[in-house]
Write a protein that holds these residues in place. Structure first.
Motif, PDB file in Angstrom:
ATOM      1  N   VAL A  76       1.890   1.747  -3.665  1.00 12.33           N
ATOM      2  CA  VAL A  76       0.789   2.164  -4.528  1.00 12.33           C
ATOM      3  C   VAL A  76       0.383   3.615  -4.223  1.00 12.33           C
ATOM      4  O   VAL A  76       0.182   4.426  -5.126  1.00 12.33           O
ATOM      5  CB  VAL A  76      -0.407   1.197  -4.380  1.00 12.33           C
TER       6      VAL A  76
ATOM      7  N   ARG B 279       0.837  -1.208   0.000  1.00  7.93           N
ATOM      8  CA  ARG B 279       0.000   0.000   0.000  1.00  7.93           C
ATOM      9  C   ARG B 279       0.871   1.258   0.000  1.00  7.93           C
ATOM     10  O   ARG B 279       0.552   2.233  -0.677  1.00  7.93           O
ATOM     11  CB  ARG B 279      -0.930  -0.018   1.219  1.00  7.93           C
TER      12      ARG B 279
ATOM     13  N   VAL C  15       2.718  -3.621  -8.214  1.00  9.47           N
ATOM     14  CA  VAL C  15       1.419  -3.508  -8.874  1.00  9.47           C
ATOM     15  C   VAL C  15       0.280  -3.578  -7.858  1.00  9.47           C
ATOM     16  O   VAL C  15      -0.608  -2.744  -7.858  1.00  9.47           O
ATOM     17  CB  VAL C  15       1.266  -4.608  -9.950  1.00  9.47           C
ATOM     18  N   GLY C  16       0.283  -4.597  -7.011  1.00  7.92           N
ATOM     19  CA  GLY C  16      -0.782  -4.739  -6.020  1.00  7.92           C
ATOM     20  C   GLY C  16      -2.132  -4.984  -6.673  1.00  7.92           C
ATOM     21  O   GLY C  16      -3.143  -4.448  -6.230  1.00  7.92           O
ATOM     22  N   GLU C  17      -2.145  -5.810  -7.684  1.00  4.79           N
ATOM     23  CA  GLU C  17      -3.347  -6.044  -8.491  1.00  4.79           C
ATOM     24  C   GLU C  17      -4.567  -6.472  -7.684  1.00  4.79           C
ATOM     25  O   GLU C  17      -5.681  -6.058  -7.966  1.00  4.79           O
ATOM     26  CB  GLU C  17      -3.014  -7.102  -9.538  1.00  4.79           C
TER      27      GLU C  17
ATOM     28  N   CYS D  20       2.052  -6.967   0.524  1.00  7.36           N
ATOM     29  CA  CYS D  20       0.729  -6.760   1.133  1.00  7.36           C
ATOM     30  C   CYS D  20       0.626  -7.418   2.502  1.00  7.36           C
ATOM     31  O   CYS D  20      -0.308  -7.125   3.252  1.00  7.36           O
ATOM     32  CB  CYS D  20      -0.373  -7.261   0.213  1.00  7.36           C
TER      33      CYS D  20
ATOM     34  N   CYS E 266       3.007  -7.883  -5.703  1.00  9.35           N
ATOM     35  CA  CYS E 266       3.684  -6.984  -4.763  1.00  9.35           C
ATOM     36  C   CYS E 266       4.897  -7.696  -4.145  1.00  9.35           C
ATOM     37  O   CYS E 266       5.347  -7.349  -3.066  1.00  9.35           O
ATOM     38  CB  CYS E 266       2.735  -6.489  -3.676  1.00  9.35           C
TER      39      CYS E 266
END
Length: 110
Positions: free
Chosen positions: A29, A26, A37-39, A88, A49
């Motif tokens: 992002v 986070r 990316v943290g899709e 994450c 991530c």
């Protein structure tokens, strides 16, 4: 305030301060850090991530749970058995006031 340092494959670094409770993913992002990316939004369901934690911080981290272990087998960049983690799952706070991570060359398999 916790600090996260992101080391990029080209040798550059980004250092960001985050509020306690923010994850490494986070923090990236929210601050426009390239390479994270943290899709899935932090649900340990995509492995985009993936980071390599610098060894001096490993003892401060909780062990990966089964979901994280499973996703670490699916990373686009090679897994480092000792240093690979999902950003994450790394929550900053009093237990982890600072961390340095290497961002992999890629987060998405081609």
């Amino acid at each position: 305030m916790p600090t996260i340092t992101y080391c990029h494959p080209n040798g550059s670094r980004d250092v960001v301060d985050v509020v306690p409770g923010t994850t490494v993913m986070r923090g990236a992002v929210m601050n426009g850090i390239d390479g994270i990316v943290g899709e899935c939004g932090g649900q340990a369901m995509c492995a985009t991530c993936h980071v390599y934690v610098h060894s001096e911080f490993l003892d401060e981290l909780p062990e990966p749970n089964d979901d994280e272990e499973e996703m670490l087998e699916e990373t686009a960049a090679p897994r480092d058995e000792e240093r690979s983690r999902l950003g994450c799952q790394l929550k900053m706070g009093s237990r982890i006031p600072a961390i340095v991570v290497d961002v992999p060359e890629t987060q998405v398999a081609s």
